[in-house]
Design an enzyme around this catalytic site. Structure first.
Site, PDB file in Angstrom:
ATOM      1  N   VAL A 163       1.330   3.823   1.839  1.00  0.00           N
ATOM      2  CA  VAL A 163       2.003   4.284   3.059  1.00  0.00           C
ATOM      3  C   VAL A 163       3.070   3.305   3.540  1.00  0.00           C
ATOM      4  CG1 VAL A 163       0.060   5.666   3.863  1.00  0.00           C
ATOM      5  CG2 VAL A 163       0.257   3.282   4.601  1.00  0.00           C
ATOM      6  N   LYS A 164       3.165   2.129   2.915  1.00  0.00           N
ATOM      7  CA  LYS A 164       4.164   1.150   3.323  1.00  0.00           C
ATOM      8  C   LYS A 164       5.522   1.493   2.703  1.00  0.00           C
ATOM      9  CE  LYS A 164       1.168  -1.325   5.658  1.00  0.00           C
ATOM     10  NZ  LYS A 164       0.012  -1.662   4.904  1.00  0.00           N
ATOM     11  N   THR A 165       6.560   0.790   3.133  1.00  0.00           N
ATOM     12  CA  THR A 165       7.917   1.096   2.672  1.00  0.00           C
ATOM     13  C   THR A 165       8.059   0.913   1.171  1.00  0.00           C
ATOM     14  OG1 THR A 165       8.811   0.478   4.833  1.00  0.00           O
ATOM     15  CG2 THR A 165      10.354   0.518   2.991  1.00  0.00           C
ATOM     16  N   HIS A 219       0.852  -1.189   0.000  1.00  0.00           N
ATOM     17  CA  HIS A 219       0.000   0.000   0.000  1.00  0.00           C
ATOM     18  C   HIS A 219       0.890   1.242   0.000  1.00  0.00           C
ATOM     19  CE1 HIS A 219      -2.615   3.080   1.834  1.00  0.00           C
ATOM     20  NE2 HIS A 219      -3.623   2.395   1.313  1.00  0.00           N
TER      21      HIS A 219
END
Length: 404
Positions: A195-197, A193
């Site tokens: 917002v993930k790394t 997603h």
């Protein structure tokens, strides 16, 4: 009349996209494949190499990955999983999707992580209810890693599978083992997603070292359909009289889903994976700056404690705030920070407090989860957060703590 410059809003998390990422996606848009093709296959190969697992199976999102893991373990009615109370709802929902139950484990009140003793207590409760515990679903919250060796030993003693919810933790390592190498688990689930790394818009994956599970997971993500002649069960339809395979033939050998990734998403994912190390390093540097600058605000505000020896792939920067001593509610603090252009979030409301689960199971007494939830707040953390931006966050927190 002169317009004053607006202060840029700093969200708690966001993607880091550069020209390399854009070029990679544009190249696929100009190619013959937009859906599942050679880039998707390459993504699976590179992800497996990156985390050190034998297999990686890309899929639509982290929720799909968890659902596929539950399906691959053949969970069903009468079975149950052990999952921590502090996580996103998808971890628990994976069991419910297949008709299995969830026994929620308590967590460390300061880290939010499910400890081996929490899992053991939940196992005892599940057995007392007459459920069949089949798997542990530990969650590497915020990027910190659960005590995997000890959890694996517990699982072995009780004949359980282990599915790591590693959606927050790509790029991390523990005792020389990379998150996702499945040294202590059956499978590990990832999310990509924004917002993930690693960002893919939407995307997920499972990793495993089990050849049979990997083969089944590939079926499950694509309608349960195979084009492998060795698996065909309808030779009358599959083969010509001379033994040749009819080129149009495929067989649905079990009920699967359309959980595939597109080559468009995988082009972005491959480009992002190439930058994973730099992302992890930058996130760690930001975490260290926060730790140093916020130390003076203790005990009203404290970072979550660190597990010794771990190298987290930080997804979130979580602080624990004593809102009662501060004399303000969490909502008031969040509003004050938002007025300064700073976004925050809460990770997470305990899942057993969600109405669906309260109706199904009642409200369990999980004091660690309740205490963690009552104090947690996630601050901005992403590679594109500049030092000056972070200094704004730090200054605003000092204002919040210091103001009446």
């Amino acid at each position: 009349m002169k317009t004053l410059p607006t202060i840029p809003f700093l969200p708690y998390g966001r993607q880091s996209i550069d020209e390399d990422d854009i070029r990679a996606v544009a190249a696929v848009l100009a190619s013959d494949y937009l859906t599942t093709g050679p880039v998707s296959q390459r993504f699976d190969e590179v992800l497996a190499q990156t985390v050190g697992a034998r297999h990686a199976i890309g899929c639509a999102n982290g929720t799909a990955a968890l659902h596929m893991a539950a399906l691959a373990l053949d969970l069903g009615p009468g079975d149950c999983i052990i999952a921590p109370a502090i996580t996103f709802t998808a971890t628990a929902n994976a069991a419910r999707f297949v008709g299995a139950e969830v026994e929620f484990a308590d967590v460390d009140p300061n880290t939010g992580l499910m400890r081996p003793e929490d899992a053991a207590a939940a196992l005892a409760r599940a057995k007392a209810k007459g459920w069949r515990p089949r798997a542990l679903f530990p969650v590497h919250l915020a990027g910190q890693i659960c005590a995997m060796s000890e959890l694996a030993q517990l699982a072995d003693r009780h004949g359980l599978g282990v599915v790591e919810d590693a959606c927050h933790a790509i790029g991390g390592s523990q005792d020389g083992h990379r998150v996702g190498d499945c040294a202590f688990s059956t499978m590990a689930a990832f999310s990509f997603h924004p917002v993930k790394t690693v960002a893919m818009g939407e995307g997920g994956a499972l990793t495993t070292n089990d050849d049979g599970l990997a083969e089944r997971l590939r079926l499950l993500r694509s309608h349960g359909i195979t084009r492998d002649p060795s698996q065909f069960q309808r030779p009358d339809l599959a083969f010509e009289s001379d033994g040749g395979v009819n080129p149009w033939h495929y067989e649905m050998v079990e009920l699967g889903f359309n959980y595939r990734l597109s080559d468009i998403a995988c082009a972005l994912g491959l480009s992002q994976l190439a930058k994973l190390e730099s992302f992890v390093v930058r996130r760690a540097a930001l975490v260290a700056r926060y730790d140093h600058a916020l130390a003076a605000l203790s005990p009203l505000l404290q970072p979550i404690p660190r597990r010794p020896g771990d190298q987290p792939g930080w997804h979130l920067y979580v602080v624990l705030m004593d809102f009662a001593a501060l004399g303000r509610s969490r909502a008031q603090v969040m509003a004050q920070l938002r007025a300064a252009g700073i976004g925050t979030q809460v990770h997470y409301i305990p899942v057993p407090e969600q109405p669906y689960y309260v109706e199904r199971y009642g409200r369990p007494l999980l004091p660690g989860a309740s205490h963690y939830f009552s104090r947690c707040l996630s601050l901005p953390l992403y590679p594109g957060l500049g030092d000056a931006d972070q200094d704004r966050v730090i200054a605003a927190l000092h204002d919040v703590i210091g103001s009446p």
